[in-house]
Design an enzyme around this catalytic site. Structure first.
Site, mmCIF file in Angstrom:
data_model
loop_
_atom_site.group_PDB
_atom_site.id
_atom_site.type_symbol
_atom_site.label_atom_id
_atom_site.label_comp_id
_atom_site.label_asym_id
_atom_site.label_seq_id
_atom_site.Cartn_x
_atom_site.Cartn_y
_atom_site.Cartn_z
ATOM 1 N N LYS A 87 0.857 -1.191 0.000
ATOM 2 C CA LYS A 87 0.000 0.000 0.000
ATOM 3 C C LYS A 87 0.893 1.241 0.000
ATOM 4 O O LYS A 87 1.750 1.404 0.874
ATOM 5 C CB LYS A 87 -0.874 -0.047 1.249
HETATM 6 C C1 E4P Z 1 -8.132 2.074 3.775
HETATM 7 O O1 E4P Z 1 -7.390 1.264 3.297
HETATM 8 C C2 E4P Z 1 -7.905 2.785 5.035
HETATM 9 O O2 E4P Z 1 -7.179 1.929 5.870
HETATM 10 C C3 E4P Z 1 -9.167 3.101 5.776
HETATM 11 O O3 E4P Z 1 -10.308 2.679 5.078
HETATM 12 C C4 E4P Z 1 -9.255 4.468 6.345
HETATM 13 O O4 E4P Z 1 -10.481 4.595 7.023
HETATM 14 P P1 E4P Z 1 -10.766 5.723 8.105
HETATM 15 O O5 E4P Z 1 -11.087 6.987 7.389
HETATM 16 O O6 E4P Z 1 -11.950 5.200 8.875
HETATM 17 O O7 E4P Z 1 -9.530 5.845 8.955
#
Ligand code: E4P
Length: 216
Positions: A87
């Site tokens: 990622k």
């Molecule tokens: C996606 O890969 C992120 O880890 C995640 O969905 C972020 O979500 P949040 O806005 O609830 O922190």
């Protein structure tokens, strides 16, 4: 649409996996820190454990922000397990790194995507997934689901193979809306997935059937 769980919590991962509908996992530094995972060895072991539980892609996020460091960190993450997807944040060096990973057979998920232009760049670099952050966009009084629909439409017109991974999901209705908007994947907290189960008429109907079953 595939269902990913957005967590590093092993109990929740096992619970979702036991439901039989889990296709993968996404994590991020905040989610790993929340579970108290500290240090390189502990982080690698945690990803390994998650990969052993879930039969699907597991996104592991780099902490680096410069090209060479992202490449070094990403190569190590990818070596942990074949299901690891690196990622990478949507920054200039990140896009360059995604192209390098693509050319070298390492799959990527471009994270922190908040507009269609960023999604086009991620696809051009060959990302396996692009992650628009629905809930965080909604928090700024824009429409996160609308962005998912826009990206899905652009990818379809242009023939991009990158999968649209709707992230930052806050509730069950987000999941339904993302499915309708053409998301390939939704990564969700467990509560949002379990929220899909709920309807008061189901509970009332089941109570009545169970009561009547005693008369059979
Ligand atoms: C996606 O890969 C992120 O880890 C995640 O969905 C972020 O979500 P949040 O806005 O609830 O922190």
């Amino acid at each position: 649409m595939k269902f990913f769980l957005d967590t590093a919590n092993l109990a929740q991962i096992k619970e979702a996996n036991d439901l039989g509908i889990l296709d993968g996992i996404t994590t991020n530094p905040s989610l790993m820190a929340k579970e108290g995972i500290k240090g390189k060895e502990a982080i690698d072991n945690h990803y390994k454990t998650i990969c052993e539980i879930v039969n699907g892609d597991v996104s592991a996020e780099v902490f680096s922000t410069t090209f060479n460091e992202i490449i070094e960190e990403g190569k190590k993450l990818a070596a942990i397990h074949p299901n690891i997807v690196v990622k990478v944040p949507m920054i200039k060096d990140g896009v360059k790194a995604v192209k390098w990973f693509t050319d070298n057979g390492i799959r990527t998920n471009v994270t922190l995507v908040f507009n269609a232009g960023q999604a086009i760049l991620a696809a051009k670099a060959g990302a396996a997934y692009v992650s628009p952050f629905i809930g965080r966009i909604d928090d700024t009084c824009w429409d996160g689901v609308q962005l998912v629909a826009q990206i899905a439409n652009i990818y379809s017109i242009q023939g991009f193979k990158t999968e649209v991974l709707a992230a930052s999901i806050r509730n069950a209705n987000h999941i339904i809306q993302c499915a309708e908007a053409g998301a390939d994947v939704c990564t969700c907290p467990l509560d949002s997935i379990l929220g899909l189960l709920k309807h008061p008429l189901t509970d009332i109907g089941l109570a009545k059937f169970l009561e009547d079953a005693k008369k059979m």
